[in-house]
Design a protein around this motif. Structure first.
Motif, PDB file in Angstrom:
ATOM      1  N   UNK A   1     -12.418 -13.655  20.694  1.00 40.77           N
ATOM      2  CA  UNK A   1     -11.995 -12.488  19.816  1.00 40.77           C
ATOM      3  C   UNK A   1     -11.394 -11.205  20.449  1.00 40.77           C
ATOM      4  N   UNK A   2     -11.979 -10.664  21.696  1.00 43.48           N
ATOM      5  CA  UNK A   2     -11.181  -9.508  22.265  1.00 43.48           C
ATOM      6  C   UNK A   2     -10.035  -9.683  22.409  1.00 43.48           C
ATOM      7  N   UNK A   3      -9.621 -10.824  23.004  1.00 41.37           N
ATOM      8  CA  UNK A   3      -8.166 -11.295  23.524  1.00 41.37           C
ATOM      9  C   UNK A   3      -7.391 -11.058  22.214  1.00 41.37           C
ATOM     10  N   UNK A   4      -7.816 -11.869  21.041  1.00 41.99           N
ATOM     11  CA  UNK A   4      -6.963 -11.781  19.822  1.00 41.99           C
ATOM     12  C   UNK A   4      -6.694 -10.365  19.217  1.00 41.99           C
ATOM     13  N   UNK A   5      -7.896  -9.370  19.365  1.00 43.73           N
ATOM     14  CA  UNK A   5      -7.740  -8.259  18.977  1.00 43.73           C
ATOM     15  C   UNK A   5      -6.759  -7.527  19.460  1.00 43.73           C
ATOM     16  N   UNK A   6      -6.639  -7.683  20.989  1.00 39.05           N
ATOM     17  CA  UNK A   6      -5.634  -7.055  21.869  1.00 39.05           C
ATOM     18  C   UNK A   6      -4.143  -7.562  21.277  1.00 39.05           C
ATOM     19  N   UNK A   7      -4.196  -9.000  21.157  1.00 40.40           N
ATOM     20  CA  UNK A   7      -2.710  -9.418  20.749  1.00 40.40           C
ATOM     21  C   UNK A   7      -2.391  -8.854  19.549  1.00 40.40           C
ATOM     22  N   UNK A   8      -3.411  -8.468  18.575  1.00 41.57           N
ATOM     23  CA  UNK A   8      -3.073  -8.232  17.258  1.00 41.57           C
ATOM     24  C   UNK A   8      -2.264  -6.641  17.446  1.00 41.57           C
ATOM     25  N   UNK A   9      -3.168  -5.885  18.425  1.00 37.39           N
ATOM     26  CA  UNK A   9      -2.721  -4.472  18.533  1.00 37.39           C
ATOM     27  C   UNK A   9      -1.113  -4.546  19.240  1.00 37.39           C
ATOM     28  N   UNK A  10      -0.889  -5.622  20.019  1.00 38.49           N
ATOM     29  CA  UNK A  10       0.446  -5.758  20.464  1.00 38.49           C
ATOM     30  C   UNK A  10       1.199  -6.315  19.529  1.00 38.49           C
ATOM     31  N   UNK A  11       0.999  -6.974  18.657  1.00 37.76           N
ATOM     32  CA  UNK A  11       1.806  -7.174  17.399  1.00 37.76           C
ATOM     33  C   UNK A  11       2.022  -6.020  16.592  1.00 37.76           C
ATOM     34  N   UNK A  12       1.169  -5.140  16.416  1.00 38.93           N
ATOM     35  CA  UNK A  12       1.229  -3.885  15.578  1.00 38.93           C
ATOM     36  C   UNK A  12       2.362  -3.014  16.403  1.00 38.93           C
ATOM     37  N   UNK A  13       2.164  -2.869  17.754  1.00 43.30           N
ATOM     38  CA  UNK A  13       3.022  -2.078  18.368  1.00 43.30           C
ATOM     39  C   UNK A  13       4.495  -2.701  18.511  1.00 43.30           C
ATOM     40  N   UNK A  14       4.729  -3.780  18.470  1.00 39.67           N
ATOM     41  CA  UNK A  14       6.122  -4.407  18.717  1.00 39.67           C
ATOM     42  C   UNK A  14       6.446  -5.277  17.649  1.00 39.67           C
ATOM     43  N   UNK A  15       5.776  -5.749  16.532  1.00 43.05           N
ATOM     44  CA  UNK A  15       6.308  -6.588  15.572  1.00 43.05           C
ATOM     45  C   UNK A  15       5.831  -6.264  14.404  1.00 43.05           C
ATOM     46  N   UNK A  16       5.666  -4.942  14.038  1.00 40.45           N
ATOM     47  CA  UNK A  16       5.164  -4.449  12.884  1.00 40.45           C
ATOM     48  C   UNK A  16       5.507  -5.018  11.441  1.00 40.45           C
ATOM     49  N   UNK A  17       7.009  -5.188  11.609  1.00 43.01           N
ATOM     50  CA  UNK A  17       7.838  -5.839  10.301  1.00 43.01           C
ATOM     51  C   UNK A  17       7.207  -7.261  10.050  1.00 43.01           C
ATOM     52  N   UNK A  18       6.958  -7.857  11.087  1.00 41.87           N
ATOM     53  CA  UNK A  18       6.487  -9.386  11.203  1.00 41.87           C
ATOM     54  C   UNK A  18       5.309  -9.382  10.306  1.00 41.87           C
ATOM     55  N   UNK A  19       4.261  -8.259  11.006  1.00 43.11           N
ATOM     56  CA  UNK A  19       2.889  -8.506  10.310  1.00 43.11           C
ATOM     57  C   UNK A  19       2.990  -8.080   8.850  1.00 43.11           C
ATOM     58  N   UNK A  20       3.800  -6.922   8.414  1.00 43.21           N
ATOM     59  CA  UNK A  20       4.159  -6.604   6.974  1.00 43.21           C
ATOM     60  C   UNK A  20       4.263  -7.900   6.149  1.00 43.21           C
ATOM     61  N   UNK A  21       5.524  -8.638   6.946  1.00 42.00           N
ATOM     62  CA  UNK A  21       6.052 -10.039   6.035  1.00 42.00           C
ATOM     63  C   UNK A  21       5.050 -10.800   5.877  1.00 42.00           C
ATOM     64  N   UNK A  22       4.215 -11.307   7.059  1.00 44.38           N
ATOM     65  CA  UNK A  22       3.052 -12.387   6.881  1.00 44.38           C
ATOM     66  C   UNK A  22       2.005 -11.823   5.965  1.00 44.38           C
ATOM     67  N   UNK A  23       1.613 -10.483   5.848  1.00 44.39           N
ATOM     68  CA  UNK A  23       0.542  -9.923   5.038  1.00 44.39           C
ATOM     69  C   UNK A  23       1.240 -10.205   3.529  1.00 44.39           C
ATOM     70  N   UNK A  24       2.438  -9.932   3.260  1.00 45.20           N
ATOM     71  CA  UNK A  24       2.895 -10.031   1.916  1.00 45.20           C
ATOM     72  C   UNK A  24       2.892 -11.398   1.410  1.00 45.20           C
ATOM     73  N   UNK A  25       3.191 -12.507   2.157  1.00 46.79           N
ATOM     74  CA  UNK A  25       3.105 -14.015   1.999  1.00 46.79           C
ATOM     75  C   UNK A  25       1.650 -14.360   1.649  1.00 46.79           C
TER      76      UNK A  25
END
Length: 181
Positions: free
Chosen positions: A156-180
């Motif tokens: 889980x820690x690895x996936x939390x850090x990966x998510x943090x990386x997504x927030x910093x570099x792919x925020x639009x993708x996160x928003x889009x996936x959350x909307x779906x």
């Protein structure tokens, strides 16, 4: 702590001495500060577990897995990984749930891979060999697919850090996936 103690108790005396040597080896720890020799000198297994936990509070599980492999106890390495993964599975974490739920979409759509890999390396999730293996993939989908193999093994820690990386570099993708969802 109990998991660390129980694992160290499984090592014979020679393996335990090797374990302590590897925990002091800066080259092996790949960017982590080594534990000073004096801190481990004449320490029993329980005291060694305390020192490791105090020195590497965020990376203790990864350090344990790496050192157990280096000592040659693949059986204990796998057993420890399984305990960590079952402990991680028991605690639901929104970032981890997001990564698990959207795995297929993330493999297809993450485009800004290198900064995420850099963050995972800085946070001690990946070592230089892992970084090179992921970067060797020909395209972003292959890189993220290879990265997911690593993330699934690191918990889980690895996936939390990966998510943090997504927030910093792919925020639009996160928003889009959350909307779906």
């Amino acid at each position: 702590m109990d998991c660390i103690n129980a694992t160290l108790e499984e090592l014979d005396n020679d393996e335990f001495k090797k374990f302590q040597r590897f925990v002091r080896d800066a080259a092996f720890l790949d960017g982590q500060e080594p534990i000073g020799k004096a801190l481990l000198q004449n320490k029993d297994r329980m005291d060694t577990a305390d020192v490791i936990l105090q020195t590497y509070p965020d990376n203790v599980d990864q350090i344990m897995v790496n050192v157990l492999g280096k000592v040659g106890r693949k059986d204990l390495q796998k057993q420890y990984q399984n305990k960590v993964q079952s402990k991680d599975a028991a605690a639901s974490v929104p970032e981890v749930d997001f990564v698990n739920k959207h795995k297929r979409s993330l493999i297809q759509r993450v485009s800004n891979v290198e900064p995420i890999l850099d963050l995972l390396t800085e946070e001690g999730i990946m070592n230089n060999e892992d970084y090179s293996n992921v970067r060797a993939e020909k395209n972003n989908q292959g890189k993220i697919r290879e990265l997911f193999i690593l993330l699934d093994n690191r918990g889980n820690r690895a996936k939390r850090v990966f998510y943090k990386g997504l927030e910093e570099n792919e925020s639009c993708l996160i928003e889009d996936l959350n909307e779906q969802s």
